[in-house]
Design an enzyme around this catalytic site. Structure first.
Site, PDB file in Angstrom:
ATOM      1  N   SER A 405       0.829  -1.213   0.000  1.00 12.47           N
ATOM      2  CA  SER A 405       0.000   0.000   0.000  1.00 12.47           C
ATOM      3  C   SER A 405       0.858   1.255   0.000  1.00 12.47           C
ATOM      4  O   SER A 405       0.341   2.357  -0.080  1.00 12.47           O
ATOM      5  CB  SER A 405      -0.917   0.010   1.229  1.00 12.47           C
ATOM      6  OG  SER A 405      -0.134  -0.053   2.394  1.00 12.47           O
ATOM      7  N   HIS A 426      -2.605  -2.503  -5.938  1.00  7.79           N
ATOM      8  CA  HIS A 426      -2.994  -2.133  -4.568  1.00  7.79           C
ATOM      9  C   HIS A 426      -4.491  -2.240  -4.414  1.00  7.79           C
ATOM     10  O   HIS A 426      -5.235  -1.382  -4.894  1.00  7.79           O
ATOM     11  CB  HIS A 426      -2.515  -0.707  -4.265  1.00  7.79           C
ATOM     12  CG  HIS A 426      -2.915  -0.234  -2.901  1.00  7.79           C
ATOM     13  ND1 HIS A 426      -3.249   1.073  -2.627  1.00  7.79           N
ATOM     14  CD2 HIS A 426      -3.055  -0.905  -1.733  1.00  7.79           C
ATOM     15  CE1 HIS A 426      -3.557   1.183  -1.333  1.00  7.79           C
ATOM     16  NE2 HIS A 426      -3.449  -0.013  -0.773  1.00  7.79           N
ATOM     17  N   GLU A 438      -5.614   0.369  -7.305  1.00  4.58           N
ATOM     18  CA  GLU A 438      -4.550   1.259  -7.798  1.00  4.58           C
ATOM     19  C   GLU A 438      -3.534   0.390  -8.523  1.00  4.58           C
ATOM     20  O   GLU A 438      -3.000  -0.561  -7.945  1.00  4.58           O
ATOM     21  CB  GLU A 438      -3.881   1.988  -6.630  1.00  4.58           C
ATOM     22  CG  GLU A 438      -4.650   3.185  -6.126  1.00  4.58           C
ATOM     23  CD  GLU A 438      -3.906   3.922  -5.003  1.00  4.58           C
ATOM     24  OE1 GLU A 438      -3.378   3.238  -4.112  1.00  4.58           O
ATOM     25  OE2 GLU A 438      -3.853   5.156  -5.031  1.00  4.58           O
ATOM     26  N   ASN A 476      -3.546   6.887  -0.503  1.00  9.31           N
ATOM     27  CA  ASN A 476      -3.005   6.934   0.869  1.00  9.31           C
ATOM     28  C   ASN A 476      -2.116   8.152   1.085  1.00  9.31           C
ATOM     29  O   ASN A 476      -2.036   8.694   2.189  1.00  9.31           O
ATOM     30  CB  ASN A 476      -2.235   5.648   1.177  1.00  9.31           C
ATOM     31  CG  ASN A 476      -3.192   4.507   1.515  1.00  9.31           C
ATOM     32  OD1 ASN A 476      -4.372   4.749   1.736  1.00  9.31           O
ATOM     33  ND2 ASN A 476      -2.692   3.288   1.516  1.00  9.31           N
TER      34      ASN A 476
END
Ligand code: T1G
Length: 698
Positions: A405, A426, A438, A476
């Protein structure tokens, strides 16, 4: 040039065939063609008219690319009424997805027949409007208030058999729409059936529409279209038909002019644009017939579940037979959910868990799979070990993917002899539920490996977004920034509870602290420890109150306490009374005199941080376009869809005002609040984020 509405007379039936790929949208030419076709049929002295669609579907609605442009006659509501008022018998034959204006054309017909696989509905609220061509006036006359309210305010698609049982359609027949339509029209003529205008049917008895309006408004969590549509249904019950149509039009135009309609239409097109990358034009994905998953924890089991449900055989590699068995149990539990919801049959459940899933404890078991996804512990050393073994075991051409991540996929790729085959995939937890994927493209990732990532995403029903390599990729990284902005406000005087409330009123399903409790406070704790170990910038503001919560074993929902106390259940969460004393002690320790924040300032700062970091992510090429960030935040972070995503929201707020905010905040903290160069550039040039989206599409 093929007519968008073909015209043909078969005996005493005129046939109007729509031919406007890809979805027979009711653009101006189609509407004009239908109006002309009806008039021509009446002039030709036939007895009935059949309307159907060539290609994949009956009309799938108004042409939403025309939204925002000056409407051209014939307007859709007038066309539906024109069809209905024809002296001829009008039959619509439905297939594919008869949606919105498409279903309204059918409701303006006198009889409706469908193939068994047809689906239909009035999804206008999903794009911020409401049925505007008679749907709120005709559907309640056919199916009553409860069913029409459910269909119109949910926007859901209905299968043919349900539509038949509700009375939306009259027949379901196997065969080509044209054939079943002609046969039905023939039968109606031969049986002497008359016209059957829905508008002449009695409207349902009125109910307490104010109560219905309030209950729909509450459920819509800030979105206005569903409740506004209830006022349309109310008009159906309380006004003569033609006045009801006028009222529907007024309400529709109000929604058409709303920011929410702009936001939802942006989301509709953005989630389709995001998968169109010029660099992938003509690039064939590699074969994808089977995959391997390494690590059968929550993430790995979720990924395996998604792949199994997509029909892909999965080799699940764990370190021991016991761990492999535990992974299988997690997968079976996930699939049990699909079974319970009727997505799979018992037989399919057994086939998936007993045949399609293979458990393994040796890397050799992965020697023949087309793609491997590792979901092992988030530590670079462990990842490098795994990829070193994959490099040795996997066949040539296999795609080697990491579910990391935030770790550097370039560094992971560099520990193999085949960096071109390495990519980041991801997933978001739970991976068999969350739609966002992702696709992290490293420096040496080959284009056909990227194409394979997108192909896998499509197979798994994901919305895939291409991301570049940086700490946190797109989502993130931006989350970390706006979450820090919230933490700064807590240190300066706001409470986590006020922040959550303000952001939930803005439209987030959950505020950042409730989200943290759901995800687990230990995750943020580990990130803070990692960043401290890497060395914080002297100007970076740090806080230890959250660490103290974790040190006391409070990780959020999974331990029963975090920012909130879940003793009475997740829904009835109450503030954890240990939290504010920790925050107050922290403020005192840091010599901070707390001040009040208004909810408006909380939202403004939170969104300014989100937009500013998003602008950096686009400016650095980590996200290709602003719409890629919007789709990421919509699908992975609960951003309210009717606002279109953070950068669509920013455009609608006005970039200059947002930049002014950021510059003002920078006067207090010029480390955290450094204006994004791209934002400054756009403001200086008087451009918007949407201008960048359009440039890329051109
Ligand atoms: N108008 C214009 N383009 C449309 C469109 C539409 N209504 N629907 C789809 N497209 C494009 C889409 O952008 C894509 O383009 C291609 O068609 C394939 O779509 C008065 C005013 C029909 C279930 O809300 O739900 O009627 O990317 O990739 O997955 O009351 O599209 O190929 O260039 O989604 O098979 C109401 C919206 C309008 C239906 C097909 N109708 N569309 O799904 O393919 S408002 C809708 C969908 C209205 C009246 C009001 C889906 C689909 P491109 P796709 P799909």
């Amino acid at each position: 040039m093929t007519e968008v509405i073909g015209y043909e007379v078969i005996g005493d039936i005129a046939v109007l065939a729509a031919n406007n790929p890809p979805v027979n949208a009711l653009g101006h030419a189609v509407r004009q063609g239908l109006a002309d076709g009806i008039a021509r049929a009446e002039a030709d002295g036939v007895k009935a008219v059949l309307i159907y669609g060539e290609g994949r579907t009956f009309f799938a609605g108004a042409d939403i690319r025309e939204f925002g442009k000056p409407p051209k006659e014939p307007f859709l509501p007038d066309l539906c009424t024109r069809i209905e008022s024809s002296p001829l018998i009008v039959v619509s034959a439905l297939h594919g997805t008869a949606l919105g204006g498409g279903l309204e054309i059918a409701l303006g017909s006198h009889y409706r027949i469908a193939v068994p696989s047809a689906r239909m509905g009035l999804p206008e609220v999903l794009i911020g409007v409401m049925p505007g061509a008679g749907g709120t006036q005709r559907l309640p006359r056919l199916v009553g208030i409860d069913a029409s309210t459910d269909i119109i305010t949910s926007g859901r698609q209905i299968k043919a058999d349900e539509a038949l049982s509700l009375g939306i359609i009259d027949r379901v027949e196997d065969g080509a729409p044209r054939d079943i339509g002609l046969a039905y029209a023939r039968e109606l003529i031969d049986s002497g059936a008359g016209r059957r205008p829905v508008s002449e049917m009695a409207a349902p008895e009125a109910v307490d529409f104010d109560a219905l309006y309030e209950s729909v408004l509450k459920k819509a969590r800030g979105q206005i279209a569903p409740a506004t549509a209830v006022r349309g249904i109310q008009a159906c019950c309380e006004l003569p038909f033609d006045q009801g149509m006028k009222r529907e039009r007024e309400l529709f135009m109000e929604l058409m002019a709303s920011d929410q309609r702009q936001g939802l239409i942006h989301a509709f097109f953005a989630e389709r644009e995001v998968g169109k990358l010029p660099e992938l034009k003509g690039v064939e994905p590699r074969t994808l017939a089977s995959i391997g998953v390494i690590g059968g924890g929550t993430m790995g089991a979720g990924i395996a579940t998604a792949a199994l449900l997509a029909g892909l055989p999965v080799v699940m590699l764990e370190m021991t037979p016991e761990a492999a068995q535990a992974a299988k149990e997690r997968i079976a539990k996930n699939l049990g959910g699909a079974l319970k919801r009727g997505k799979i049959s018992q037989e399919q459940f057994e086939q998936l868990t007993e045949k399609a899933l293979t458990l393994a404890t040796e890397y050799d078991a992965l020697s023949d799979v087309d793609l491997v996804i590792e979901a092992v512990f988030e530590e670079m050393g462990v990842k490098k070990q795994v990829f070193g073994k994959l490099d040795a075991v996997c066949k040539q051409g296999a795609v080697l993917a990491s579910n990391t991540s935030y770790l550097d996929v370039n560094e992971i790729a560099a520990c193999t002899a085949r960096p071109a085959d390495v990519i980041g995939l991801h997933f978001f937890s739970p991976a068999h539920v969350m739609k966002l994927l992702e696709i992290v493209v490293a420096d040496k990732t080959a284009p056909d490996v990227v194409a394979t990532g997108f192909a896998l995403g499509k197979m798994l029903g994901k919305v895939s977004v291409r991301a570049g390599v940086c700490d946190g990729f797109i989502g993130n990284r931006i989350l970390s920034t706006y979450r820090t902005a919230a933490d700064h406000m807590v240190l300066d005087g706001a409470s986590p509870y006020q922040i959550d409330k303000a952001l939930e009123a803005f439209g987030f399903a959950m505020g950042p602290y409730a989200v943290a409790d759901l995800a687990g406070l230990d995750i943020g704790w580990a990130v803070r420890k990692r960043k401290r170990a890497e060395g914080l910038h002297p100007k970076a503001r740090d806080a230890s109150y959250a660490d103290k919560l974790c040190e006391d074993g409070h990780f959020g929902q999974k331990t029963g306490k975090g920012y909130y106390d879940y003793a009475a259940g997740a829904k009835a969460r109450v503030p954890n009374e240990e939290v504010m004393p920790l925050i107050e002690a922290e403020r005192a320790e840091q010599g901070i005199t707390p001040r009040d924040f208004t909810d408006e300032e909380i939202v403004r700062r939170y969104m300014a941080a989100m937009v500013n970091e998003a602008a950096k992510v686009v400016g650095e090429g980590i996200a290709r376009r602003p719409l890629d960030v919007d789709v990421t935040l919509l699908y992975g972070y609960g951003f309210p869809r009717y606002r279109g995503g953070p950068l669509k929201w920013a455009d609608m707020q006005g970039l200059p005002a947002l930049l002014d905010d950021i510059r003002r905040y920078a006067q207090e903290d010029d480390y955290f609040w450094q204006p994004a160069p791209l934002l400054e550039k756009l403001v200086a040039e008087g451009r918007s984020f949407d201008d960048l989206n359009k440039e890329d599409a051109a």
